[in-house]
Design a protein around this motif. Structure first.
Motif, PDB file in Angstrom:
ATOM      1  N   LEU A 222       0.830  -1.210   0.000  1.00 29.82           N
ATOM      2  CA  LEU A 222       0.000   0.000   0.000  1.00 29.82           C
ATOM      3  C   LEU A 222       0.863   1.257   0.000  1.00 29.82           C
ATOM      4  O   LEU A 222       0.555   2.236  -0.686  1.00 29.82           O
ATOM      5  N   ALA A 223       1.945   1.234   0.759  1.00 31.42           N
ATOM      6  CA  ALA A 223       2.849   2.387   0.803  1.00 31.42           C
ATOM      7  C   ALA A 223       3.521   2.593  -0.550  1.00 31.42           C
ATOM      8  O   ALA A 223       3.694   3.735  -0.996  1.00 31.42           O
ATOM      9  N   LEU A 224       3.897   1.514  -1.212  1.00 33.43           N
ATOM     10  CA  LEU A 224       4.517   1.615  -2.535  1.00 33.43           C
ATOM     11  C   LEU A 224       3.559   2.264  -3.530  1.00 33.43           C
ATOM     12  O   LEU A 224       3.944   3.156  -4.299  1.00 33.43           O
ATOM     13  N   GLY A 225       2.314   1.827  -3.526  1.00 31.21           N
ATOM     14  CA  GLY A 225       1.333   2.363  -4.456  1.00 31.21           C
ATOM     15  C   GLY A 225       1.005   3.814  -4.178  1.00 31.21           C
ATOM     16  O   GLY A 225       0.948   4.644  -5.098  1.00 31.21           O
ATOM     17  N   PHE A 226       0.794   4.149  -2.913  1.00 31.09           N
ATOM     18  CA  PHE A 226       0.463   5.530  -2.546  1.00 31.09           C
ATOM     19  C   PHE A 226       1.596   6.479  -2.910  1.00 31.09           C
ATOM     20  O   PHE A 226       1.367   7.531  -3.521  1.00 31.09           O
ATOM     21  N   HIS A 227       2.813   6.128  -2.526  1.00 31.28           N
ATOM     22  CA  HIS A 227       3.960   7.024  -2.735  1.00 31.28           C
ATOM     23  C   HIS A 227       4.213   7.258  -4.223  1.00 31.28           C
ATOM     24  O   HIS A 227       4.488   8.387  -4.646  1.00 31.28           O
ATOM     25  N   ALA A 228       4.092   6.201  -5.024  1.00 31.20           N
ATOM     26  CA  ALA A 228       4.282   6.345  -6.473  1.00 31.20           C
ATOM     27  C   ALA A 228       3.234   7.284  -7.061  1.00 31.20           C
ATOM     28  O   ALA A 228       3.544   8.162  -7.879  1.00 31.20           O
ATOM     29  N   ALA A 229       1.980   7.118  -6.659  1.00 25.90           N
ATOM     30  CA  ALA A 229       0.910   7.979  -7.162  1.00 25.90           C
ATOM     31  C   ALA A 229       1.126   9.421  -6.729  1.00 25.90           C
ATOM     32  O   ALA A 229       0.939  10.357  -7.520  1.00 25.90           O
ATOM     33  N   ASN A 230       1.532   9.621  -5.489  1.00 21.42           N
ATOM     34  CA  ASN A 230       1.713  10.970  -4.959  1.00 21.42           C
ATOM     35  C   ASN A 230       2.723  11.751  -5.785  1.00 21.42           C
ATOM     36  O   ASN A 230       2.462  12.901  -6.193  1.00 21.42           O
ATOM     37  N   ASN A 231       3.874  11.170  -6.064  1.00 16.15           N
ATOM     38  CA  ASN A 231       4.920  11.887  -6.796  1.00 16.15           C
ATOM     39  C   ASN A 231       4.654  11.940  -8.293  1.00 16.15           C
ATOM     40  O   ASN A 231       4.906  12.959  -8.941  1.00 16.15           O
ATOM     41  N   LEU A 232       4.134  10.843  -8.848  1.00 18.43           N
ATOM     42  CA  LEU A 232       3.929  10.786 -10.294  1.00 18.43           C
ATOM     43  C   LEU A 232       2.814  11.720 -10.741  1.00 18.43           C
ATOM     44  O   LEU A 232       2.995  12.522 -11.675  1.00 18.43           O
ATOM     45  N   ILE A 233       1.669  11.628 -10.103  1.00 18.57           N
ATOM     46  CA  ILE A 233       0.534  12.455 -10.511  1.00 18.57           C
ATOM     47  C   ILE A 233       0.825  13.933 -10.293  1.00 18.57           C
ATOM     48  O   ILE A 233       0.474  14.781 -11.123  1.00 18.57           O
ATOM     49  N   THR A 234       1.511  14.246  -9.195  1.00 24.09           N
ATOM     50  CA  THR A 234       1.871  15.639  -8.937  1.00 24.09           C
ATOM     51  C   THR A 234       2.813  16.170 -10.013  1.00 24.09           C
ATOM     52  O   THR A 234       2.652  17.295 -10.499  1.00 24.09           O
ATOM     53  N   ALA A 235       3.802  15.366 -10.406  1.00 25.23           N
ATOM     54  CA  ALA A 235       4.761  15.793 -11.434  1.00 25.23           C
ATOM     55  C   ALA A 235       4.078  16.018 -12.775  1.00 25.23           C
ATOM     56  O   ALA A 235       4.470  16.906 -13.538  1.00 25.23           O
ATOM     57  N   LEU A 236       3.045  15.245 -13.059  1.00 25.53           N
ATOM     58  CA  LEU A 236       2.350  15.381 -14.336  1.00 25.53           C
ATOM     59  C   LEU A 236       1.303  16.497 -14.307  1.00 25.53           C
ATOM     60  O   LEU A 236       1.026  17.117 -15.332  1.00 25.53           O
ATOM     61  N   LEU A 237       0.734  16.750 -13.134  1.00 21.14           N
ATOM     62  CA  LEU A 237      -0.360  17.715 -13.035  1.00 21.14           C
ATOM     63  C   LEU A 237       0.096  19.157 -12.865  1.00 21.14           C
ATOM     64  O   LEU A 237      -0.348  20.050 -13.584  1.00 21.14           O
ATOM     65  N   VAL A 238       0.945  19.400 -11.872  1.00 14.76           N
ATOM     66  CA  VAL A 238       1.258  20.784 -11.495  1.00 14.76           C
ATOM     67  C   VAL A 238       2.755  20.946 -11.253  1.00 14.76           C
ATOM     68  O   VAL A 238       3.382  20.100 -10.608  1.00 14.76           O
ATOM     69  N   THR A 239       3.307  22.042 -11.748  1.00 15.97           N
ATOM     70  CA  THR A 239       4.685  22.398 -11.468  1.00 15.97           C
ATOM     71  C   THR A 239       4.720  23.821 -10.933  1.00 15.97           C
ATOM     72  O   THR A 239       3.721  24.544 -10.980  1.00 15.97           O
ATOM     73  N   ALA A 240       5.862  24.213 -10.413  1.00 12.75           N
ATOM     74  CA  ALA A 240       6.082  25.593  -9.952  1.00 12.75           C
ATOM     75  C   ALA A 240       7.575  25.857  -9.984  1.00 12.75           C
ATOM     76  O   ALA A 240       8.386  24.920  -9.971  1.00 12.75           O
ATOM     77  N   ASP A 241       7.941  27.102 -10.021  1.00 13.62           N
ATOM     78  CA  ASP A 241       9.361  27.454 -10.118  1.00 13.62           C
ATOM     79  C   ASP A 241      10.132  27.142  -8.848  1.00 13.62           C
ATOM     80  O   ASP A 241      11.363  27.167  -8.854  1.00 13.62           O
TER      81      ASP A 241
END
Length: 312
Positions: A222-241
């Motif tokens: 569960l931790a593997l799945g959550f952590h991967a989704a957290n970083n991957l989806i964030t990187a694809l959705l929103v960025t900032a300087d």
């Protein structure tokens, strides 16, 4: 009996110290250099991105952690002579359905929460989508980010939690130590520099959430799945300087960075709700014992597993 899975390898205190001390030493060095540097890190990063492109910079940031993933697995297999399955879970085989369920659940929640924030605060976001730039980003992110997050899970919630648990023979101390170290690992992130050290509440809280997931579910899935989704989806959705991952994502956050309730809200609201959901889905019981109980001795563990094998 996730922590006790460490008995399935060759034990030895030094074997559990090399990787954590090496990684922590590297992070401390990185933090000291960052704090004492007169260079504007944000400006320097922007210059590097302008020269080499955000995708190459992303690869360079992820590459050491991706390498770390293979180092942890190699160390476990060659030095501990422990199977990757027993480092991952107390089940007979890795439960990929658990990984994908946690990944899917948190992906949907992240997309919905981000969408709500964009809807109610459109002035804080700029549409940044460029298909020809987004496709390479997606390929790089999908290939590398799950390896990066898995490295952190296998090191903190796997290697360190099992090693410390076998040494102290309880569950709460490994939970506290690994969660705190996981949070402090992010102290040199540009987000912390911008928003302040109070942001560590989020990182340490996330560490506790992932640690509780691991202990309650007796495995890392569960931790593997959550952590991967957290970083991957964030990187694809929103960025900032001012974020660690500056990417050709769909949206760009152009708001003035400030630490508000929304930054630490997941720790006190969202994560407890997620724990409740997971507990209902996987029928968790004995919370007190799984989080604060003692770790079996090797003799007790061997006797118990031998008994279960005979019954099977």
């Amino acid at each position: 009996m996730y922590i006790e899975q460490g008995y399935k390898g060759n034990e030895g205190l030094w074997k559990y110290l090399v990787l954590p001390l090496g990684f922590i030493g590297f992070m401390v060095y990185n933090y000291i250099v960052t704090v004492n540097s007169n260079i504007d890190i944000e400006a320097m990063m922007q210059q590097i991105i302008d020269r080499f492109g955000s995708n190459l910079v992303l690869i360079s940031l992820l590459a050491p952690l991706v390498a770390g993933f293979f180092v942890v697995l190699g160390w476990t297999f060659l030095v501990h002579q422990q199977s990757i399955t027993s480092l991952t879970t107390s089940r007979k085989r890795i439960d990929w359905k658990r990984i994908f369920f946690a990944f899917g659940l948190w992906s949907v929640i992240t997309i919905v929460l981000t969408g709500i924030d964009i809807y109610f605060s459109p002035e804080d976001y700029v549409l940044n989508f460029d298909l020809m730039k987004f496709i390479p980003l997606a390929i790089i992110a999908i290939l590398l980010i799950p390896l990066q997050t898995s490295f952190e899970e296998y090191l903190f919630r796997g290697h360190m939690m099992q090693g410390l648990g076998l040494a102290v023979r309880n569950r709460w101390l490994p939970l506290v130590v690994t969660s705190t170290l996981f949070g402090l690992m992010h102290i040199a992130n540009p987000e912390v520099e911008k928003l302040g050290y109070s942001l560590l509440i989020y990182y340490i809280g996330t560490g506790f959430f992932l640690g509780i997931l691991t202990l309650m579910d007796e495995g890392l899935e569960l931790a593997l799945g959550f952590h991967a989704a957290n970083n991957l989806i964030t990187a694809l959705l929103v960025t900032a300087d001012w974020t660690a991952f500056q990417t050709n994502s769909i949206y760009k956050d152009v708001s003035e960075p400030a630490l508000g309730w929304d930054a630490i809200m997941p720790v006190f609201v969202v994560f407890p709700i997620l724990l409740l959901i997971f507990s209902k889905v996987y029928k968790w019981k004995n919370w007190k014992d799984r989080l604060f109980g003692r770790v079996l001795s090797k003799e007790e563990f061997v006797a118990l597993t031998d008994g279960e094998s005979k019954l099977a």
